[in-house]
Design a protein around this motif. Structure first.
Motif, PDB file in Angstrom:
ATOM      1  N   ILE A 133       0.823  -1.209   0.000  1.00 39.04           N
ATOM      2  CA  ILE A 133       0.000   0.000   0.000  1.00 39.04           C
ATOM      3  C   ILE A 133       0.859   1.262   0.000  1.00 39.04           C
ATOM      4  O   ILE A 133       0.614   2.204  -0.781  1.00 39.04           O
ATOM      5  N   VAL A 134       1.860   1.299   0.851  1.00 30.40           N
ATOM      6  CA  VAL A 134       2.722   2.486   0.928  1.00 30.40           C
ATOM      7  C   VAL A 134       3.447   2.698  -0.395  1.00 30.40           C
ATOM      8  O   VAL A 134       3.598   3.833  -0.853  1.00 30.40           O
ATOM      9  N   ARG A 135       3.880   1.598  -1.025  1.00 35.42           N
ATOM     10  CA  ARG A 135       4.574   1.736  -2.303  1.00 35.42           C
ATOM     11  C   ARG A 135       3.634   2.232  -3.399  1.00 35.42           C
ATOM     12  O   ARG A 135       4.045   3.011  -4.276  1.00 35.42           O
ATOM     13  N   GLU A 145      -1.172   1.005 -13.142  1.00 35.63           N
ATOM     14  CA  GLU A 145       0.287   1.082 -13.274  1.00 35.63           C
ATOM     15  C   GLU A 145       0.953   1.150 -11.900  1.00 35.63           C
ATOM     16  O   GLU A 145       1.988   0.510 -11.671  1.00 35.63           O
ATOM     17  N   ARG A 146       0.380   1.908 -11.017  1.00 32.90           N
ATOM     18  CA  ARG A 146       0.948   2.032  -9.674  1.00 32.90           C
ATOM     19  C   ARG A 146       0.881   0.713  -8.917  1.00 32.90           C
ATOM     20  O   ARG A 146       1.805   0.344  -8.189  1.00 32.90           O
ATOM     21  N   GLU A 152       5.764  -5.296  -8.115  1.00 36.72           N
ATOM     22  CA  GLU A 152       7.092  -5.633  -8.628  1.00 36.72           C
ATOM     23  C   GLU A 152       8.184  -5.191  -7.660  1.00 36.72           C
ATOM     24  O   GLU A 152       9.165  -5.898  -7.439  1.00 36.72           O
ATOM     25  N   SER A 153       8.011  -4.017  -7.081  1.00 38.38           N
ATOM     26  CA  SER A 153       9.043  -3.453  -6.205  1.00 38.38           C
ATOM     27  C   SER A 153       9.105  -4.156  -4.849  1.00 38.38           C
ATOM     28  O   SER A 153      10.173  -4.318  -4.276  1.00 38.38           O
ATOM     29  N   THR A 154       7.948  -4.522  -4.337  1.00 40.39           N
ATOM     30  CA  THR A 154       7.911  -5.110  -2.989  1.00 40.39           C
ATOM     31  C   THR A 154       7.869  -6.636  -3.002  1.00 40.39           C
ATOM     32  O   THR A 154       7.972  -7.260  -1.943  1.00 40.39           O
ATOM     33  N   GLY A 155       7.712  -7.223  -4.179  1.00 39.20           N
ATOM     34  CA  GLY A 155       7.545  -8.676  -4.274  1.00 39.20           C
ATOM     35  C   GLY A 155       8.672  -9.462  -3.627  1.00 39.20           C
ATOM     36  O   GLY A 155       8.433 -10.409  -2.870  1.00 39.20           O
ATOM     37  N   LEU A 156       9.917  -9.074  -3.918  1.00 39.42           N
ATOM     38  CA  LEU A 156      11.060  -9.806  -3.374  1.00 39.42           C
ATOM     39  C   LEU A 156      11.113  -9.708  -1.855  1.00 39.42           C
ATOM     40  O   LEU A 156      11.345 -10.717  -1.167  1.00 39.42           O
TER      41      LEU A 156
END
Length: 223
Positions: A133-135, A145-146, A152-156
Protein backbone atom coordinates in the motif's frame (compact mmCIF):
# COMPACT_ATOMS: atom_id res chain seq x y z
CA UNK A 1 -19.05 -42.52 44.01
CA UNK A 2 -18.36 -41.85 47.65
CA UNK A 3 -18.75 -39.35 50.49
CA UNK A 4 -22.35 -38.19 50.00
CA UNK A 5 -23.09 -34.90 51.77
CA UNK A 6 -26.50 -33.20 51.82
CA UNK A 7 -27.14 -29.56 52.78
CA UNK A 8 -29.38 -26.74 51.56
CA UNK A 9 -31.24 -28.92 49.03
CA UNK A 10 -27.93 -29.87 47.41
CA UNK A 11 -26.12 -33.20 47.56
CA UNK A 12 -22.34 -33.22 47.26
CA UNK A 13 -21.02 -36.34 45.54
CA UNK A 14 -17.36 -37.15 44.96
CA UNK A 15 -16.80 -39.18 41.81
CA UNK A 16 -13.57 -40.93 40.89
CA UNK A 17 -13.07 -41.93 37.26
CA UNK A 18 -10.44 -44.12 35.66
CA UNK A 19 -9.42 -41.59 32.98
CA UNK A 20 -6.42 -39.30 33.66
CA UNK A 21 -7.10 -35.66 34.46
CA UNK A 22 -7.43 -33.43 31.36
CA UNK A 23 -7.67 -36.47 29.08
CA UNK A 24 -10.30 -36.43 26.32
CA UNK A 25 -12.31 -39.07 28.17
CA UNK A 26 -12.27 -37.07 31.43
CA UNK A 27 -13.16 -33.80 29.68
CA UNK A 28 -15.99 -35.43 27.70
CA UNK A 29 -17.36 -37.04 30.86
CA UNK A 30 -17.26 -33.68 32.67
CA UNK A 31 -18.93 -31.85 29.78
CA UNK A 32 -21.71 -34.44 29.66
CA UNK A 33 -22.38 -33.95 33.37
CA UNK A 34 -22.51 -30.17 32.91
CA UNK A 35 -24.92 -30.53 29.97
CA UNK A 36 -27.17 -32.71 32.13
CA UNK A 37 -27.50 -29.81 34.57
CA UNK A 38 -25.18 -30.90 37.35
CA UNK A 39 -22.93 -28.39 39.14
CA UNK A 40 -19.49 -29.90 38.56
CA UNK A 41 -16.29 -28.89 40.29
CA UNK A 42 -12.71 -30.08 40.09
CA UNK A 43 -9.78 -29.66 37.71
CA UNK A 44 -11.59 -30.91 34.61
CA UNK A 45 -14.58 -28.64 35.19
CA UNK A 46 -12.29 -25.66 35.75
CA UNK A 47 -10.56 -26.37 32.45
CA UNK A 48 -13.89 -26.62 30.62
CA UNK A 49 -14.97 -23.25 32.08
CA UNK A 50 -11.66 -21.59 31.20
CA UNK A 51 -11.70 -22.87 27.63
CA UNK A 52 -15.37 -22.00 27.04
CA UNK A 53 -14.99 -18.51 28.51
CA UNK A 54 -11.71 -17.77 26.72
CA UNK A 55 -12.90 -18.97 23.32
CA UNK A 56 -16.26 -17.24 23.69
CA UNK A 57 -14.75 -13.92 24.78
CA UNK A 58 -12.03 -14.05 22.11
CA UNK A 59 -14.33 -14.70 19.15
CA UNK A 60 -17.28 -12.62 20.36
CA UNK A 61 -15.35 -9.61 21.72
CA UNK A 62 -11.54 -9.55 21.53
CA UNK A 63 -11.13 -10.50 17.85
CA UNK A 64 -13.95 -8.25 16.50
CA UNK A 65 -12.77 -5.29 18.61
CA UNK A 66 -9.16 -5.83 17.48
CA UNK A 67 -10.19 -5.89 13.82
CA UNK A 68 -12.34 -2.79 14.31
CA UNK A 69 -9.54 -0.83 16.01
CA UNK A 70 -7.01 -1.81 13.33
CA UNK A 71 -9.46 -0.89 10.57
CA UNK A 72 -10.23 2.51 12.12
CA UNK A 73 -6.56 3.28 12.74
CA UNK A 74 -5.53 2.42 9.17
CA UNK A 75 -8.50 4.41 7.89
CA UNK A 76 -7.25 7.49 9.72
CA UNK A 77 -3.65 6.98 8.60
CA UNK A 78 -4.44 6.26 4.94
CA UNK A 79 -7.48 8.51 4.64
CA UNK A 80 -9.38 5.60 3.11
CA UNK A 81 -12.21 3.41 4.30
CA UNK A 82 -12.00 0.80 1.54
CA UNK A 83 -8.32 -0.19 1.94
CA UNK A 84 -8.56 -1.12 5.65
CA UNK A 85 -11.76 -3.10 5.06
CA UNK A 86 -10.19 -4.96 2.14
CA UNK A 87 -7.09 -5.59 4.25
CA UNK A 88 -9.10 -7.02 7.14
CA UNK A 89 -11.12 -9.27 4.82
CA UNK A 90 -8.03 -10.70 3.11
CA UNK A 91 -6.38 -11.30 6.48
CA UNK A 92 -9.54 -13.07 7.62
CA UNK A 93 -9.37 -15.25 4.49
CA UNK A 94 -5.76 -16.24 5.20
CA UNK A 95 -6.55 -16.98 8.86
CA UNK A 96 -9.56 -19.12 7.98
CA UNK A 97 -7.41 -21.01 5.47
CA UNK A 98 -4.88 -21.80 8.20
CA UNK A 99 -7.53 -22.89 10.72
CA UNK A 100 -9.21 -25.09 8.08
CA UNK A 101 -5.89 -26.78 7.29
CA UNK A 102 -5.32 -27.24 11.00
CA UNK A 103 -8.54 -29.23 11.37
CA UNK A 104 -8.04 -31.15 8.12
CA UNK A 105 -4.51 -32.27 9.03
CA UNK A 106 -4.85 -32.87 12.76
CA UNK A 107 -8.57 -33.51 13.15
CA UNK A 108 -9.04 -32.70 16.83
CA UNK A 109 -6.85 -29.69 17.70
CA UNK A 110 -5.78 -28.00 20.91
CA UNK A 111 -8.30 -25.31 21.79
CA UNK A 112 -5.72 -22.51 21.83
CA UNK A 113 -4.25 -23.24 18.36
CA UNK A 114 -6.91 -21.48 16.20
CA UNK A 115 -6.75 -18.40 18.45
CA UNK A 116 -2.99 -18.15 17.98
CA UNK A 117 -3.31 -18.53 14.19
CA UNK A 118 -5.72 -15.58 14.04
CA UNK A 119 -3.60 -13.44 16.37
CA UNK A 120 -0.34 -14.05 14.50
CA UNK A 121 -1.81 -13.58 11.02
CA UNK A 122 -3.48 -10.29 11.90
CA UNK A 123 -0.17 -8.92 13.15
CA UNK A 124 2.06 -10.21 10.35
CA UNK A 125 -0.36 -9.83 7.46
CA UNK A 126 -0.79 -6.12 8.09
CA UNK A 127 2.96 -5.56 7.73
CA UNK A 128 3.14 -7.34 4.38
CA UNK A 129 0.06 -5.57 3.05
CA UNK A 130 1.28 -2.15 4.12
CA UNK A 131 4.51 -2.68 2.17
CA UNK A 132 2.37 -2.81 -0.97
CA UNK A 133 0.00 0.00 0.00
CA UNK A 134 2.72 2.49 0.93
CA UNK A 135 4.57 1.74 -2.30
CA UNK A 136 1.39 2.32 -4.32
CA UNK A 137 1.08 5.76 -2.76
CA UNK A 138 4.70 6.52 -3.72
CA UNK A 139 4.44 5.41 -7.36
CA UNK A 140 3.26 7.56 -10.24
CA UNK A 141 0.89 6.82 -13.11
CA UNK A 142 -2.68 5.59 -13.24
CA UNK A 143 -4.06 3.24 -10.63
CA UNK A 144 -3.27 -0.01 -12.45
CA UNK A 145 0.29 1.08 -13.27
CA UNK A 146 0.95 2.03 -9.67
CA UNK A 147 -0.37 -1.31 -8.42
CA UNK A 148 1.80 -3.28 -10.87
CA UNK A 149 4.90 -1.25 -10.03
CA UNK A 150 4.35 -1.61 -6.28
CA UNK A 151 3.94 -5.40 -6.51
CA UNK A 152 7.09 -5.63 -8.63
CA UNK A 153 9.04 -3.45 -6.20
CA UNK A 154 7.91 -5.11 -2.99
CA UNK A 155 7.55 -8.68 -4.27
CA UNK A 156 11.06 -9.81 -3.37
CA UNK A 157 10.94 -8.32 0.13
CA UNK A 158 7.50 -9.75 0.92
CA UNK A 159 8.37 -13.17 -0.50
CA UNK A 160 11.70 -13.38 1.32
CA UNK A 161 10.14 -12.28 4.62
CA UNK A 162 7.32 -14.77 4.20
CA UNK A 163 9.66 -17.67 3.42
CA UNK A 164 11.90 -16.91 6.39
CA UNK A 165 8.99 -16.58 8.79
CA UNK A 166 7.20 -19.67 7.46
CA UNK A 167 10.40 -21.68 7.79
CA UNK A 168 10.88 -20.49 11.35
CA UNK A 169 7.38 -21.54 12.37
CA UNK A 170 7.40 -24.84 10.47
CA UNK A 171 10.56 -25.84 12.33
CA UNK A 172 8.23 -26.39 15.30
CA UNK A 173 6.76 -29.38 13.46
CA UNK A 174 9.71 -31.54 14.59
CA UNK A 175 8.86 -30.80 18.22
CA UNK A 176 7.52 -33.68 20.31
CA UNK A 177 4.70 -31.47 21.61
CA UNK A 178 1.44 -31.72 19.68
CA UNK A 179 0.50 -28.11 20.47
CA UNK A 180 3.74 -26.74 18.97
CA UNK A 181 3.33 -28.98 15.94
CA UNK A 182 -0.14 -27.58 15.33
CA UNK A 183 0.99 -23.97 15.68
CA UNK A 184 4.11 -24.45 13.55
CA UNK A 185 2.37 -26.17 10.65
CA UNK A 186 -0.78 -24.04 10.66
CA UNK A 187 0.98 -20.67 10.91
CA UNK A 188 3.72 -21.72 8.47
CA UNK A 189 1.28 -22.85 5.77
CA UNK A 190 -0.95 -19.83 6.34
CA UNK A 191 2.00 -17.47 5.86
CA UNK A 192 2.94 -19.25 2.63
CA UNK A 193 -0.66 -18.96 1.39
CA UNK A 194 -0.73 -15.29 2.29
CA UNK A 195 2.71 -14.66 0.76
CA UNK A 196 2.22 -16.44 -2.59
CA UNK A 197 -1.54 -16.18 -3.18
CA UNK A 198 -3.18 -13.37 -1.23
CA UNK A 199 -0.62 -10.52 -1.32
CA UNK A 200 0.78 -10.87 -4.87
CA UNK A 201 -2.42 -12.06 -6.64
CA UNK A 202 -5.65 -11.45 -4.73
CA UNK A 203 -4.80 -8.02 -3.29
CA UNK A 204 -3.63 -6.47 -6.60
CA UNK A 205 -6.62 -8.02 -8.39
CA UNK A 206 -9.13 -6.53 -5.96
CA UNK A 207 -7.42 -3.14 -5.99
CA UNK A 208 -7.28 -3.14 -9.80
CA UNK A 209 -11.03 -3.74 -9.92
CA UNK A 210 -11.79 -1.00 -7.39
CA UNK A 211 -9.32 1.47 -8.98
CA UNK A 212 -9.97 5.00 -7.63
CA UNK A 213 -12.49 3.69 -5.11
CA UNK A 214 -9.62 2.16 -3.16
CA UNK A 215 -8.90 5.56 -1.66
CA UNK A 216 -12.46 6.72 -0.98
CA UNK A 217 -13.31 9.17 0.54
CA UNK A 218 -10.14 10.79 -0.78
CA UNK A 219 -10.96 12.86 -3.81
CA UNK A 220 -7.52 12.81 -5.37
CA UNK A 221 -4.48 10.52 -5.33
CA UNK A 222 -0.99 10.98 -6.64
CA UNK A 223 -0.74 10.55 -10.40
Amino acid sequence: MTNFFFAGNYTLVEIYISSPVFSNQAINFTENLIKMGYLVGGANAERVDIIDNTVSIYYSFVLPVTILIITLYLGLVLGSIIVPIRLSLTLLLSSLFGVALLHIIFGSVYWLSPLIVFAIMYSLGIDYDMFIIVRILEEEGNEEERIVKSVESTGLAVTAAGLILAGAFMSLVVSNMRFLQEIGLAVGLTILFDTFIVRPILVPAVMSILKKYNWWPKTKTKS
